[in-house]
Motif scaffolding. Sequence first.
Motif, short mmCIF file in Angstrom:
data_model
loop_
_atom_site.label_atom_id
_atom_site.label_comp_id
_atom_site.label_asym_id
_atom_site.label_seq_id
_atom_site.Cartn_x
_atom_site.Cartn_y
_atom_site.Cartn_z
N LEU A 134 5.10 5.70 -5.53
CA LEU A 134 6.02 4.89 -4.74
C LEU A 134 6.22 3.56 -5.45
CD1 LEU A 134 4.32 5.49 -1.26
CD2 LEU A 134 6.21 6.78 -2.26
N THR A 135 7.46 3.09 -5.52
CA THR A 135 7.78 1.82 -6.17
C THR A 135 8.36 0.87 -5.14
OG1 THR A 135 8.24 2.98 -8.24
CG2 THR A 135 9.08 0.73 -8.04
N PHE A 136 7.91 -0.40 -5.19
CA PHE A 136 8.36 -1.42 -4.24
C PHE A 136 9.02 -2.56 -5.00
CE2 PHE A 136 4.75 0.84 -2.55
CZ PHE A 136 5.21 1.23 -1.30
N SER A 137 10.10 -3.11 -4.45
CA SER A 137 10.81 -4.19 -5.12
C SER A 137 10.07 -5.52 -5.01
CB SER A 137 12.23 -4.32 -4.56
OG SER A 137 12.20 -4.53 -3.16
N ASP A 138 9.31 -5.72 -3.93
CA ASP A 138 8.54 -6.95 -3.77
C ASP A 138 7.14 -6.77 -4.34
OD1 ASP A 138 10.64 -8.19 -2.41
OD2 ASP A 138 9.96 -7.43 -0.47
N THR A 139 6.56 -7.87 -4.80
CA THR A 139 5.19 -7.84 -5.30
C THR A 139 4.31 -8.73 -4.43
OG1 THR A 139 5.60 -9.66 -6.83
CG2 THR A 139 5.92 -7.42 -7.67
N THR A 140 3.03 -8.41 -4.43
CA THR A 140 2.06 -9.21 -3.69
C THR A 140 0.80 -9.35 -4.52
OG1 THR A 140 1.09 -7.29 -2.59
CG2 THR A 140 2.91 -8.38 -1.45
N ALA A 141 0.02 -10.39 -4.22
CA ALA A 141 -1.24 -10.59 -4.93
C ALA A 141 -2.34 -9.68 -4.41
CB ALA A 141 -1.67 -12.05 -4.82
N THR A 142 -2.18 -9.20 -3.18
CA THR A 142 -3.20 -8.34 -2.59
C THR A 142 -2.58 -7.03 -2.12
OG1 THR A 142 -2.83 -9.34 -0.41
CG2 THR A 142 -4.58 -10.31 -1.79
N PHE A 143 -3.45 -6.06 -1.87
CA PHE A 143 -3.00 -4.76 -1.37
C PHE A 143 -3.98 -4.30 -0.30
CE2 PHE A 143 -3.23 -0.01 -1.89
CZ PHE A 143 -2.04 0.27 -1.27
N ASN A 144 -3.53 -4.34 0.93
CA ASN A 144 -4.33 -3.87 2.06
C ASN A 144 -3.57 -2.77 2.77
OD1 ASN A 144 -6.72 -5.75 2.15
ND2 ASN A 144 -5.03 -7.22 2.10
N ILE A 145 -4.32 -1.86 3.36
CA ILE A 145 -3.70 -0.74 4.07
C ILE A 145 -3.96 -0.89 5.56
CG2 ILE A 145 -3.74 1.75 4.42
CD1 ILE A 145 -4.39 2.05 1.47
N GLU A 146 -2.89 -0.81 6.32
CA GLU A 146 -2.98 -0.84 7.78
C GLU A 146 -2.79 0.59 8.28
OE1 GLU A 146 -0.87 -3.07 11.57
OE2 GLU A 146 -0.17 -3.48 9.54
N VAL A 147 -3.67 0.99 9.20
CA VAL A 147 -3.66 2.36 9.72
C VAL A 147 -3.21 2.35 11.17
CG1 VAL A 147 -5.07 4.39 10.23
CG2 VAL A 147 -5.58 3.00 8.20
N GLU A 148 -2.27 3.23 11.48
CA GLU A 148 -1.87 3.48 12.87
C GLU A 148 -2.21 4.94 13.15
OE1 GLU A 148 2.17 2.41 13.73
OE2 GLU A 148 1.85 0.34 13.08
N TYR A 149 -3.06 5.16 14.15
CA TYR A 149 -3.55 6.51 14.44
C TYR A 149 -3.24 6.85 15.88
CZ TYR A 149 -6.94 10.30 15.24
OH TYR A 149 -7.55 11.48 15.58
N GLN A 150 -2.61 7.99 16.09
CA GLN A 150 -2.37 8.50 17.43
C GLN A 150 -3.26 9.73 17.57
OE1 GLN A 150 0.59 8.47 15.22
NE2 GLN A 150 0.56 6.29 15.61
N GLN A 151 -4.33 9.57 18.37
CA GLN A 151 -5.28 10.67 18.54
C GLN A 151 -4.57 11.84 19.21
OE1 GLN A 151 -8.97 9.46 20.17
NE2 GLN A 151 -9.77 11.53 20.31
N PRO A 152 -4.73 13.04 18.65
CA PRO A 152 -3.99 14.17 19.21
C PRO A 152 -4.61 14.68 20.51
CG PRO A 152 -5.34 14.88 17.38
CD PRO A 152 -5.49 13.40 17.48
N GLY A 153 -3.83 14.58 21.61
CA GLY A 153 -4.16 15.31 22.83
C GLY A 153 -3.68 16.72 22.54
N ASP A 154 -2.40 16.85 22.40
CA ASP A 154 -1.79 18.06 21.84
C ASP A 154 -1.20 17.71 20.48
OD1 ASP A 154 -2.36 19.88 23.87
OD2 ASP A 154 -0.66 19.20 25.07
N PHE A 155 -0.54 16.55 20.44
CA PHE A 155 0.11 16.10 19.20
C PHE A 155 -0.30 14.67 18.93
CE2 PHE A 155 2.83 19.22 21.24
CZ PHE A 155 3.01 20.13 20.22
#
Length: 192
Positions: A54-75
Amino acid sequence: MKTKFITLFAFVVLLTSCVGAEDDLSSTIPVQDNKVLLLKVDYTTNTFEGGKELTFSDTTATFNIEVEYQQPGDFGGIQLYYKELDAKIFDGTIVWDGTGEINYPESFEPASSFEVTLTNDYVFPTEGFENVFNPTEGNYDYQTIWSAVQSLIKAREFVLSNPDAKARIFLYTPSVGVGNPEEWDWIIILKN
Protein backbone atom coordinates in the motif's frame (compact mmCIF):
# COMPACT_ATOMS: atom_id res chain seq x y z
CA MET A 1 37.38 48.80 -18.19
CA LYS A 2 34.38 47.98 -20.34
CA THR A 3 35.67 44.38 -20.81
CA LYS A 4 36.06 43.91 -17.06
CA PHE A 5 32.51 45.16 -16.49
CA ILE A 6 31.08 42.80 -19.15
CA THR A 7 33.04 39.86 -17.68
CA LEU A 8 31.82 40.68 -14.16
CA PHE A 9 28.24 41.08 -15.39
CA ALA A 10 28.40 37.74 -17.25
CA PHE A 11 29.81 36.04 -14.13
CA VAL A 12 26.96 37.42 -11.96
CA VAL A 13 24.33 36.31 -14.49
CA LEU A 14 25.91 32.86 -14.73
CA LEU A 15 26.12 32.53 -10.94
CA THR A 16 22.49 33.60 -10.52
CA SER A 17 21.29 31.13 -13.14
CA CYS A 18 23.27 28.32 -11.50
CA VAL A 19 21.72 28.99 -8.09
CA GLY A 20 18.27 28.89 -9.67
CA ALA A 21 19.13 25.66 -11.48
CA GLU A 22 20.30 24.02 -8.24
CA ASP A 23 17.01 24.95 -6.60
CA ASP A 24 15.12 23.40 -9.50
CA LEU A 25 17.21 20.22 -9.32
CA SER A 26 16.69 19.80 -5.57
CA SER A 27 12.95 19.82 -6.06
CA THR A 28 13.21 16.84 -8.43
CA ILE A 29 15.14 14.59 -6.02
CA PRO A 30 12.82 11.68 -5.31
CA VAL A 31 11.45 11.39 -1.80
CA GLN A 32 10.98 7.88 -0.43
CA ASP A 33 7.36 6.82 -0.75
CA ASN A 34 5.39 6.07 2.40
CA LYS A 35 4.53 2.38 2.07
CA VAL A 36 3.07 -0.44 4.14
CA LEU A 37 3.52 -4.09 3.15
CA LEU A 38 0.96 -6.74 4.13
CA LEU A 39 2.08 -10.37 3.90
CA LYS A 40 -0.35 -13.26 4.32
CA VAL A 41 0.86 -16.56 5.83
CA ASP A 42 -1.33 -19.65 6.24
CA TYR A 43 -2.02 -20.40 9.92
CA THR A 44 -1.79 -24.19 9.77
CA THR A 45 1.09 -24.66 7.28
CA ASN A 46 3.07 -21.41 7.75
CA THR A 47 3.20 -21.04 3.97
CA PHE A 48 3.44 -17.61 2.36
CA GLU A 49 0.24 -17.06 0.34
CA GLY A 50 0.60 -13.52 -1.02
CA GLY A 51 1.01 -9.88 -0.21
CA LYS A 52 -0.03 -6.33 -0.93
CA GLU A 53 1.99 -3.12 -0.94
CA LEU A 54 0.00 0.00 0.00
CA THR A 55 1.33 3.47 -0.90
CA PHE A 56 0.31 6.68 0.87
CA SER A 57 0.78 10.24 -0.40
CA ASP A 58 1.33 11.67 3.09
CA THR A 59 4.32 10.80 5.27
CA THR A 60 4.63 10.62 9.03
CA ALA A 61 7.48 10.23 11.48
CA THR A 62 5.67 7.44 13.32
CA PHE A 63 3.56 4.43 12.39
CA ASN A 64 0.92 3.19 14.80
CA ILE A 65 -1.94 0.82 14.12
CA GLU A 66 -5.42 1.42 15.46
CA VAL A 67 -7.68 -1.62 15.73
CA GLU A 68 -11.47 -1.62 15.50
CA TYR A 69 -12.94 -5.00 16.41
CA GLN A 70 -16.57 -6.05 16.24
CA GLN A 71 -16.89 -9.28 18.22
CA PRO A 72 -18.96 -11.73 16.21
CA GLY A 73 -22.33 -12.64 17.71
CA ASP A 74 -23.23 -14.00 14.32
CA PHE A 75 -21.23 -11.51 12.28
CA GLY A 76 -18.31 -9.31 13.24
CA GLY A 77 -15.14 -7.91 11.80
CA ILE A 78 -11.77 -6.30 12.27
CA GLN A 79 -10.37 -3.15 10.72
CA LEU A 80 -6.82 -1.87 11.05
CA TYR A 81 -5.89 1.76 10.42
CA TYR A 82 -2.63 3.62 9.89
CA LYS A 83 -3.47 5.83 12.88
CA GLU A 84 -1.45 8.93 11.96
CA LEU A 85 -3.13 9.13 8.53
CA ASP A 86 -6.51 7.66 9.53
CA ALA A 87 -6.09 5.35 6.54
CA LYS A 88 -7.46 1.81 6.40
CA ILE A 89 -4.87 -0.90 5.85
CA PHE A 90 -7.00 -4.00 6.55
CA ASP A 91 -10.70 -4.87 6.76
CA GLY A 92 -12.04 -8.38 7.22
CA THR A 93 -15.35 -9.87 8.29
CA ILE A 94 -15.66 -12.59 10.92
CA VAL A 95 -18.56 -15.03 10.92
CA TRP A 96 -19.64 -17.22 13.80
CA ASP A 97 -20.14 -20.74 12.46
CA GLY A 98 -19.35 -19.60 8.92
CA THR A 99 -16.54 -17.91 6.98
CA GLY A 100 -15.86 -14.20 6.61
CA GLU A 101 -13.67 -12.58 3.98
CA ILE A 102 -11.05 -9.90 3.52
CA ASN A 103 -12.67 -6.76 2.10
CA TYR A 104 -9.55 -4.57 2.10
CA PRO A 105 -7.18 -4.82 0.49
CA GLU A 106 -9.46 -6.11 -2.23
CA SER A 107 -6.80 -8.50 -3.47
CA PHE A 108 -3.36 -9.80 -2.59
CA GLU A 109 -0.66 -10.45 -5.17
CA PRO A 110 0.01 -14.20 -5.33
CA ALA A 111 3.11 -15.62 -3.66
CA SER A 112 4.57 -16.45 -7.07
CA SER A 113 4.80 -12.73 -7.95
CA PHE A 114 7.29 -12.06 -5.10
CA GLU A 115 11.00 -12.47 -5.79
CA VAL A 116 12.96 -14.61 -3.36
CA THR A 117 16.63 -14.19 -2.45
CA LEU A 118 18.98 -16.99 -3.38
CA THR A 119 21.25 -16.45 -0.36
CA ASN A 120 21.15 -18.51 2.82
CA ASP A 121 21.36 -15.57 5.24
CA TYR A 122 18.44 -14.90 7.57
CA VAL A 123 16.99 -11.39 7.96
CA PHE A 124 15.01 -10.68 11.11
CA PRO A 125 13.29 -7.50 12.37
CA THR A 126 15.80 -6.32 14.99
CA GLU A 127 13.05 -4.93 17.22
CA GLY A 128 11.03 -8.15 17.00
CA PHE A 129 7.27 -8.34 16.69
CA GLU A 130 4.20 -6.59 18.00
CA ASN A 131 0.93 -8.48 17.96
CA VAL A 132 -1.55 -5.71 17.16
CA PHE A 133 -4.60 -7.88 17.80
CA ASN A 134 -4.53 -10.90 20.11
CA PRO A 135 -7.94 -11.37 21.77
CA THR A 136 -7.01 -14.81 23.15
CA GLU A 137 -3.71 -13.44 24.50
CA GLY A 138 -2.08 -16.64 23.23
CA ASN A 139 1.67 -17.02 22.91
CA TYR A 140 2.86 -17.65 19.39
CA ASP A 141 6.17 -18.58 17.79
CA TYR A 142 6.65 -15.55 15.55
CA GLN A 143 10.02 -16.84 14.34
CA THR A 144 8.29 -19.74 12.56
CA ILE A 145 5.75 -17.41 10.97
CA TRP A 146 8.48 -14.95 9.93
CA SER A 147 10.47 -17.78 8.33
CA ALA A 148 7.77 -18.00 5.65
CA VAL A 149 8.53 -14.45 4.41
CA GLN A 150 12.08 -13.60 5.47
CA SER A 151 13.56 -14.68 2.12
CA LEU A 152 11.27 -12.35 0.15
CA ILE A 153 13.26 -9.52 -1.40
CA LYS A 154 10.35 -7.12 -0.77
CA ALA A 155 10.20 -8.04 2.95
CA ARG A 156 13.97 -7.56 3.25
CA GLU A 157 13.76 -4.15 1.55
CA PHE A 158 11.19 -3.01 4.11
CA VAL A 159 13.15 -4.36 7.10
CA LEU A 160 16.41 -2.82 5.88
CA SER A 161 14.82 0.55 5.05
CA ASN A 162 13.33 0.82 8.56
CA PRO A 163 15.63 -1.27 10.80
CA ASP A 164 14.34 0.15 14.10
CA ALA A 165 10.72 -0.81 13.43
CA LYS A 166 8.89 -3.81 14.79
CA ALA A 167 7.10 -6.13 12.43
CA ARG A 168 3.39 -5.95 13.27
CA ILE A 169 1.38 -9.15 13.13
CA PHE A 170 -2.08 -10.49 13.88
CA LEU A 171 -4.09 -13.63 13.32
CA TYR A 172 -7.08 -13.10 11.05
CA THR A 173 -9.77 -15.68 11.90
CA PRO A 174 -12.65 -15.30 9.42
CA SER A 175 -14.40 -18.27 11.05
CA VAL A 176 -14.96 -18.64 14.79
CA GLY A 177 -17.14 -20.78 17.01
CA VAL A 178 -16.80 -24.06 15.18
CA GLY A 179 -14.20 -22.23 13.09
CA ASN A 180 -11.87 -23.92 10.68
CA PRO A 181 -8.19 -23.05 11.39
CA GLU A 182 -7.38 -24.00 7.79
CA GLU A 183 -9.15 -20.76 6.77
CA TRP A 184 -7.09 -18.58 9.12
CA ASP A 185 -4.13 -16.42 8.14
CA TRP A 186 -1.35 -14.53 9.81
CA ILE A 187 -1.07 -10.98 8.48
CA ILE A 188 2.43 -9.50 8.83
CA ILE A 189 2.62 -5.71 8.49
CA LEU A 190 5.86 -3.93 7.61
CA LYS A 191 6.45 -0.17 7.24
CA ASN A 192 9.30 1.20 5.09
